[in-house]
Write an enzyme that holds these catalytic residues in place. Structure first.
Site, PDB file in Angstrom:
ATOM      1  N   GLU A  46      -4.763   0.168   2.690  1.00  0.00           N
ATOM      2  CA  GLU A  46      -3.975   0.771   3.436  1.00  0.00           C
ATOM      3  C   GLU A  46      -3.970   2.105   2.960  1.00  0.00           C
ATOM      4  O   GLU A  46      -3.711   2.376   1.600  1.00  0.00           O
ATOM      5  CB  GLU A  46      -2.857   0.148   3.635  1.00  0.00           C
ATOM      6  CG  GLU A  46      -1.691   0.802   4.513  1.00  0.00           C
ATOM      7  CD  GLU A  46      -0.372   0.212   4.304  1.00  0.00           C
ATOM      8  OE1 GLU A  46      -0.068  -0.563   3.480  1.00  0.00           O
ATOM      9  OE2 GLU A  46       0.382   0.330   5.444  1.00  0.00           O
ATOM     10  N   LYS A 126      -1.468   0.270  12.913  1.00  0.00           N
ATOM     11  CA  LYS A 126      -0.637  -1.005  12.537  1.00  0.00           C
ATOM     12  C   LYS A 126       0.672  -1.132  13.423  1.00  0.00           C
ATOM     13  O   LYS A 126       1.249  -0.127  14.010  1.00  0.00           O
ATOM     14  CB  LYS A 126       0.024  -0.347  10.949  1.00  0.00           C
ATOM     15  CG  LYS A 126       0.873  -1.371  10.406  1.00  0.00           C
ATOM     16  CD  LYS A 126       1.344  -0.752   9.129  1.00  0.00           C
ATOM     17  CE  LYS A 126       2.021  -1.707   8.212  1.00  0.00           C
ATOM     18  NZ  LYS A 126       2.434  -0.984   6.883  1.00  0.00           N
ATOM     19  N   CYS A 171      -1.398  -4.582   5.957  1.00  0.00           N
ATOM     20  CA  CYS A 171      -0.263  -4.656   5.198  1.00  0.00           C
ATOM     21  C   CYS A 171       0.967  -5.906   5.513  1.00  0.00           C
ATOM     22  O   CYS A 171       0.722  -6.745   5.720  1.00  0.00           O
ATOM     23  CB  CYS A 171       0.443  -3.246   4.822  1.00  0.00           C
ATOM     24  SG  CYS A 171       1.387  -3.490   3.072  1.00  0.00           S
TER      25      CYS A 171
END
Ligand code: ING
Length: 310
Positions: A46, A126, A171
């Site tokens: 990430e 995300k 993540c």
């Protein structure tokens, strides 16, 4: 058997002082190493082009612009795409995306999937942004993803790529079973994800071993419960005095960790992933068509917070 040799390319910390060009050199070295090992896909972490800048508070969000990519590929990342095409190795890359859409600037924590021909075949933004949006003056560092990024607006898509069905998350997404199941409901066979996970919990006392335990647990549960491979690459180690956990790992559809990083630095872990390995689980234990009962799950999309009985 549909075997794809995959690498998780762990990146051992990026300092504020490090230029994109220097970072790209490190990524290219791992891409070359992966190509030499016969890999078809390399998963980078990430936000892999800069330091984890959400740890710093900026009153004016525009002060974070230097950490964002206005184009992908841009002049400094083009060498990655060129190398992918030259070597015939695809890659996943996480970065901070800045776009002007509908007359306004939008900022996302983004990941792309690039084919062995060096073409972008997939984009993901995300969804689960952890942390907080205002400065926590007493915290040892900040975690301002809610300040600097918008919630991703692309859902959790998957793509036919690398001989199978590939998805992405980023993540904190790995901690949310909904993210995995939405990809599972699209038949995902390999999920690529990057992570930047601080060693320290800034909100409450947490025993040190739990960071790595929860990281592994999230990957293994997501893999097994959706019968998919997971390739997770850490940005790890020290970033200007702030430490991130390592633990880059490749997890099989049975939920077993088949490869794991042993350092906190730049490190490649490689595994031959048979994309058919999850087939039996998908046909039996996790035959969604036969076993799932959506009528019993309405709370999952009907409400956000938990509501206790009166
Ligand atoms: N980092 C962390 C992660 O989800 C975190 C934030 C750590 C949230 C531990 C909860 C518990 O791994 C990012 N970038 O999401």
């Amino acid at each position: 058997m549909r075997v794809v040799r995959v690498a998780a390319a762990q990146i051992g910390g990026i300092s504020l002082r490090e230029s994109r060009a220097e970072v790209v050199e490190r990524l290219l070295a791992l891409l070359e190493q992966a190509a030499g090992a016969g890999c078809g896909l390399v998963v980078f972490p990430e936000l892999t082009l800069t330091t984890f800048f959400p740890r710093y508070f900026h009153e004016d969000v525009a002060r974070t612009d230097p950490f964002f990519e206005a184009a992908m590929p841009g002049p400094e990342t083009q060498p990655l795409f060129d190398a992918a095409a030259r070597l015939g190795v695809g890659f996943h890359l996480g970065y901070a995306e800045r776009v002007e859409e509908e007359g306004r600037v939008r900022r996302f924590n983004t990941a792309i999937l690039v084919s062995p021909a060096g073409e972008i075949v997939g984009n993901y933004r995300k969804v689960h942004l952890p942390g907080h949006s205002e400065q926590l003056p007493d915290a040892p560092f900040q975690h301002l993803e809610k300040r600097y990024f918008e919630v991703g607006d692309l859902g959790f898509p998957v793509w036919r790529a690398f001989g199978g069905v590939v998805g992405m998350c980023i993540c904190n997404d790995r901690r949310w079973p909904e993210a995995w199941r939405v990809m599972g409901l699209q038949g995902v066979e390999l999920v690529a994800l990057g992570f930047n996970t601080p060693e320290t919990n800034i909100h409450h006392r947490e025993p040190a071993h739990l960071r790595m335990f929860h990281h592994r647990l999230s990957l293994q549960a997501g893999a097994y419960q959706n019968a998919t491979w997971v390739v997770a690459a850490a940005k790890s180690g020290d970033e200007d005095g702030h430490r991130l956990i390592a633990g880059s790992a490749i997890v099989s559809p049975t939920g077993e960790i088949v490869a794991e990083a042993s350092t906190e630095g730049d490190e490649l872990i490689v595994h031959d992933c048979d994309l058919d390995l999850g087939a039996d689980l998908k046909r039996h234990v996790f035959d969604f068509a036969r076993h799932r009962r959506p009528e019993a799950y309405t709370r999952i999309t009907a409400q956000t917070a938990a509501t206790r009985p009166a």
